[in-house]
Design an enzyme around this catalytic site. Structure first.
Site, mmCIF file in Angstrom:
data_model
loop_
_atom_site.group_PDB
_atom_site.id
_atom_site.type_symbol
_atom_site.label_atom_id
_atom_site.label_comp_id
_atom_site.label_asym_id
_atom_site.label_seq_id
_atom_site.Cartn_x
_atom_site.Cartn_y
_atom_site.Cartn_z
ATOM 1 N N SER A 23 0.841 -1.210 0.000
ATOM 2 C CA SER A 23 0.000 0.000 0.000
ATOM 3 C C SER A 23 0.872 1.255 0.000
ATOM 4 O O SER A 23 0.591 2.227 -0.709
ATOM 5 C CB SER A 23 -0.890 0.014 1.246
ATOM 6 O OG SER A 23 -1.812 -1.040 1.180
ATOM 7 N N GLY A 95 -6.345 -3.392 -7.973
ATOM 8 C CA GLY A 95 -7.472 -2.536 -7.593
ATOM 9 C C GLY A 95 -6.991 -1.207 -7.030
ATOM 10 O O GLY A 95 -7.590 -0.155 -7.278
ATOM 11 N N SER A 166 -13.191 1.455 3.475
ATOM 12 C CA SER A 166 -12.262 1.094 2.401
ATOM 13 C C SER A 166 -11.225 2.192 2.225
ATOM 14 O O SER A 166 -11.558 3.342 1.937
ATOM 15 C CB SER A 166 -13.031 0.904 1.087
ATOM 16 O OG SER A 166 -12.135 1.000 -0.003
ATOM 17 N N ASP A 315 -6.918 -8.078 4.500
ATOM 18 C CA ASP A 315 -6.209 -8.939 3.534
ATOM 19 C C ASP A 315 -5.750 -10.261 4.152
ATOM 20 O O ASP A 315 -5.192 -11.107 3.448
ATOM 21 C CB ASP A 315 -4.988 -8.191 2.975
ATOM 22 C CG ASP A 315 -5.409 -7.045 2.070
ATOM 23 O OD1 ASP A 315 -6.510 -7.125 1.493
ATOM 24 O OD2 ASP A 315 -4.644 -6.070 1.946
ATOM 25 N N LYS A 342 -12.778 -9.003 -3.285
ATOM 26 C CA LYS A 342 -11.322 -8.813 -3.405
ATOM 27 C C LYS A 342 -10.880 -9.427 -4.741
ATOM 28 O O LYS A 342 -11.704 -9.631 -5.620
ATOM 29 C CB LYS A 342 -10.612 -9.457 -2.209
ATOM 30 C CG LYS A 342 -10.907 -8.729 -0.906
ATOM 31 C CD LYS A 342 -10.309 -7.340 -0.929
ATOM 32 C CE LYS A 342 -10.676 -6.531 0.293
ATOM 33 N NZ LYS A 342 -10.241 -5.129 0.161
ATOM 34 N N ARG A 346 -13.051 -14.249 -1.685
ATOM 35 C CA ARG A 346 -12.132 -14.973 -0.790
ATOM 36 C C ARG A 346 -12.865 -15.868 0.196
ATOM 37 O O ARG A 346 -12.262 -16.799 0.728
ATOM 38 C CB ARG A 346 -11.201 -13.985 -0.071
ATOM 39 C CG ARG A 346 -10.136 -13.461 -1.012
ATOM 40 C CD ARG A 346 -9.118 -12.586 -0.339
ATOM 41 N NE ARG A 346 -8.046 -12.263 -1.290
ATOM 42 C CZ ARG A 346 -7.260 -11.206 -1.217
ATOM 43 N NH1 ARG A 346 -7.397 -10.340 -0.230
ATOM 44 N NH2 ARG A 346 -6.318 -11.006 -2.115
HETATM 45 C C1 S3P Z 1 -5.595 -1.302 0.031
HETATM 46 C C2 S3P Z 1 -6.792 -1.300 0.678
HETATM 47 C C3 S3P Z 1 -7.576 -2.508 0.918
HETATM 48 C C4 S3P Z 1 -6.755 -3.772 0.733
HETATM 49 C C5 S3P Z 1 -5.885 -3.726 -0.490
HETATM 50 C C6 S3P Z 1 -4.951 -2.532 -0.443
HETATM 51 C C7 S3P Z 1 -4.901 -0.005 -0.172
HETATM 52 O O1 S3P Z 1 -8.657 -2.530 0.025
HETATM 53 O O2 S3P Z 1 -7.607 -4.891 0.683
HETATM 54 O O3 S3P Z 1 -5.131 -4.912 -0.598
HETATM 55 O O4 S3P Z 1 -3.696 0.000 -0.462
HETATM 56 O O5 S3P Z 1 -5.567 1.028 -0.027
HETATM 57 P P1 S3P Z 1 -10.040 -1.766 0.367
HETATM 58 O O6 S3P Z 1 -9.710 -0.374 0.614
HETATM 59 O O7 S3P Z 1 -10.885 -1.885 -0.865
HETATM 60 O O8 S3P Z 1 -10.589 -2.494 1.537
#
Ligand code: S3P
Length: 448
Positions: A23, A95, A166, A315, A342, A346
């Protein structure tokens, strides 16, 4: 064919480091691109997902120098310095890339398209398109999914109450807020990871958090460049740590792990389950706490998980499921419907694959129930193209009898390049089997 073969483990020992936080690495690229001047980032994670972000910012006219040893210089061109891309931007399977970039691109003076592979184009994007439209963005989806087509627009601030906790949605809104007139306020239902806020604050943005509310007030001055060392990814560290909890007589230390409290839900939960976890030598880098984390083999008991703990370990549920198969009694997970959107569903995937190994797992709409302890049996299982499912199954393989073969394990480097090597370093019996001539990695003979 790309398989990972795992053998039942004898005890695991050692001190290792895991690659940089995913992240944080994404955010160093995206925010470094918007800074005025050169950002230096050490310990960048060169995973599939982060490399997708790197290619996208290059396509937006940003030069990134790679110095080896995972150090990068990102030549930021300021908030208004991005260039119109010649082609759709390919977010591959990431994503985070698609959602955070959408926030940035919503406020640009040029049109752009964000696309990705089939897995990413199945994931919900209405969750960012809707709040961004509320800010004035011109953004179209294909039935709430990508590709996203973004046209130039004038944005305004406002208040957003998120229906789900999120960090990706929060970050997309805050990044768009950099280009908006007036303050942007995000109310979260739970404590989603706060790396965007910490990094923006370190760069001089006016971003304030109070409880679950974040307010960003755009400033006329530019963002200052970053100079930071990315801590090891606690989500990656969780795999060797949980393996050490489960394999008899093990003790493993992972050094220099990011222990931001918005990310350490799994460490708290396995401690409550009776796991011996020690966190020491805490220090801080650019607002992010980091520490050495040690896990030792432990007898675990089942637990109930719900509420705000869920987002702090979002995660880690495939791995938690593996730990729960070895815990005494029932482990019940609720409030985790997000797991269904996800990289894969999952809940469905981990239930189907762990069942093949003999686990007692009951999927629910918003979680699962597992009753343990269950002696797992090696089996042929499938990653479903999801890196975290693949690595969780590899940990299951270490406690299962016989041999576990994980099909489709090539996705592991999406988040954790070097996973197998790190696990081998602590004594795990795992080996890749790839067809010779496969261009995605070295071809090795099976050596178990
Ligand atoms: C992330 C946020 C999470 C996580 C993803 C990385 C990020 O997703 O599951 O692996 O870097 O902001 P969500 O914000 O959709 O929960």
């Amino acid at each position: 064919m790309d398989q990972l073969i795992v053998g039942k483990g004898s005890s695991l020992h050692g001190r290792i480091r895991v690659p940089g936080d995913k992240s944080i690495s994404h955010r160093t690229l995206l925010l470094g691109a918007l800074a005025e001047g050169d950002s230096v980032v050490r310990g960048f994670l060169p995973s599939g997902d982060c490399m997708a972000t790197l290619r996208c910012i290059e396509a937006l006219g940003i030069q990134v120098e790679e110095h080896g040893d995972n150090t990068l210089t990102i030549q930021g061109r300021g908030l208004r310095g991005l260039c119109r891309p010649d082609q759709p931007l390919d977010c591959v399977r990431s994503g985070t890339t698609m959602r955070l970039l959408a926030g940035i691109l919503a406020g640009q003076s040029f049109a752009s398209t964000l696309t990705g592979d089939e897995q990413l184009l199945r994931r919900p994007m209405g969750r960012i398109a809707e709040p961004l439209r509320k800010m004035g963005a011109q953004i179209t989806t294909r039935d709430g999914r990508g590709p996203l087509k973004i046209r130039p627009a004038k944005l305004h601030g406002g208040e957003h109450t998120l229906p789900v906790a999120s960090a990706q949605v929060k970050s997309a809104i805050l990044l768009a807020g950099l280009y908006a007139e007036g303050p942007t306020v995000v109310q979260q239902p739970g404590p989603a990871r706060d790396h965007t806020e910490l990094m923006l604050a370190a760069m001089g943005a006016d971003v304030r958090s109070s409880g679950l509310t974040v307010t960003l007030t755009p400033r006329s001055r530019e963002l200052s460049p970053l100079d930071l060392s990315v801590p090891g990814d606690v989500s990656s560290a969780s795999f060797p740590l949980v393996a050490a909890l489960l394999v008899a007589s093990s003790e493993v230390m992972v050094e220099w792990v990011g222990v931001n409290p918005t990310r350490t839900g799994l460490l708290d939960v396995v401690s409550q389950m009776g796991g011996e976890i020690a966190i020491d030598s805490e220090s801080r880098q650019g607002g992010e706490p980091m520490a050495n984390v040690t896990a030792a083999a432990s007898d675990l008991k089942g637990i109930e998980i719900g509420g705000s703990t869920v987002v702090r370990m979002i995660d880690e549920f495939p791995l938690l499921a593996v730990a729960a198969t070895q815990a005494k009694g029932a482990t019940v997970v609720r409030d985790a419907a997000e797991l269904r959107v996800k990289e894969t569903d999952r809940i469905a995937c981990i239930a189907s694959e762990l069942s093949k190994m003999g686990a007692h797992i009951e999927p629910e709409r918003d979680g699962f129930t597992i009753v343990g302890p269950t002696p797992l049996e090696g089996a042929l299982v499938d990653s479903h193209g999801d890196h975290r499912i693949a690595m969780a199954l590899a940990v299951a393989g270490l406690v299962a009898s016989g041999e576990t073969i994980i099909d489709g394990a090539r996705c592991i480097p999406d988040s954790f390049p070097g996973f197998v090597e790190r696990m081998q370093e602590i004594g795990a019996r795992m080996e890749w089997v790839w067809d010779r001539g496969d261009c995605h990695g070295p071809s090795r003979e099976r050596e178990l």
